[in-house]
Design an enzyme around this catalytic site. Structure first.
Site: not given
Ligand code: PAF
Length: 306
Positions: A61, A173, A211, A85, A175-176
């Protein structure tokens, strides 16, 4: 409601003084305060980069924050564990929440504004009544198939964050991998005036992608976690060396991970730009892997030129 992280440098209700003092980080806890602070930044003619996070901040981050500083005048970070989510209640309950430490880290990075809403602030009418934004196809494939509703929750919250912060840039990132692809589609489809910037994966010395879920690994599992990346790298090398038997490669990786103690959820080799099948037009392949190691589900990926 807003807070100054460093005291004694002006009244939180006097925006001009606040933003002239560069070492002051503003914390906005609700939407009107965040909008007001963003307006103050915009009045100064500042460009804004948004770093959306769910907190429990690590070097990954902080790298996003540092990259954000390179492209924009002001950096806004959101810290919000978005319940919309999570398709698994246990995962939401266990998700690490470390707001005080996060704020200290962001202050160290000289972030300008942090938005720390609660679920009640973001979804005042309840999550079930929240208007949602859904990016078709991409949200339902791959990771979306395994985590129903996940990407709809991400696109909805990110769209809302974009409306509140109205950033010129937004940092995510790699990673996602699928999340970034989905958000790029969202921005294009809805003509949102933001440039999505993808930042490479940050790894520890052993290669484990950083992570927040790594903190949930047990002491026994921690030393094994880097094997996820090791197996992806082996697979990537085989593709680089000309192996195109993708089904066999995927199966071998799954078996190798399971033999190391993972419970492999998915191994996919897809076209990196469409996330669909590899075709003769594919320039780059993306290897996308998800696997449980004990309770936490880890994901990682690698892009390979064909
Ligand atoms: O990648 C994340 O941490 C989350 O999916 C995000 C983009 C902050 C949305 O909640």
């Amino acid at each position: 409601m807003c807070e100054l992280k460093k005291g004694g440098r002006g009244n939180p209700d006097t925006p001009v003084r606040r933003f002239l003092a560069t070492d002051i980080m503003i914390i906005a806890k609700d939407i009107p305060s965040a909008v007001n602070e963003v307006n103050n930044l915009k009045k100064q003619g500042a460009t804004i980069a948004l770093v959306p996070t769910m907190g429990n901040l690590h070097e990954g981050h902080l790298t996003l924050v540092r990259e954000a500083k390179k492209v924009a005048d002001k950096v806004v970070v959101s810290v919000f564990v978005n319940p919309l989510q999570f398709n698994n209640a246990e995962d939401l309950k266990n998700y690490p929440r470390t707001l005080e430490q996060d704020l200290a880290k962001l202050e160290q990075e000289q972030v300008d504004l942090v938005f720390t809403p609660t679920p009640q602030t973001m979804y005042p009418n309840g999550m079930e009544n929240q208007t949602s934004v859904f990016v078709p196809n991409i949200s339902d494939m791959l990771e979306g198939k395994l985590r129903p509703g996940h990407f709809k929750g991400v696109s909805t919250v990110v769209n809302k964050l974009f409306n509140i912060v109205r950033p010129e840039f937004a940092m995510f990132g790699q990673k996602d991998f699928q999340q970034v692809a989905m958000l790029k589609q969202l921005v294009e489809d809805m003509a949102i005036q933001v440039k999505i910037i993808t930042v490479p994966i940050v790894r520890d010395a052993e290669g484990l992608a950083l992570s927040s879920r790594n903190g949930l690994l047990t002491e026994t599992d921690k030393p094994k976690a880097h094997l996820l990346h090791a197996e992806i790298s082996k697979l990537a090398d085989k593709i680089r060396n000309g192996n195109r038997n993708f089904e066999k490669l995927k199966e071998d990786t799954r078996e190798a991970l399971d033999a190391c103690g993972f419970k492999t959820d998915s191994v996919d080799i897809v076209d990196a730009s469409t996330l669909g099948d590899i075709t003769e037009k594919t320039v780059e392949a993306a290897i996308l892997v998800s696997a449980y190691l004990g309770k936490p589900r880890l994901i990682d990926n690698e892009v390979v030129k064909l």
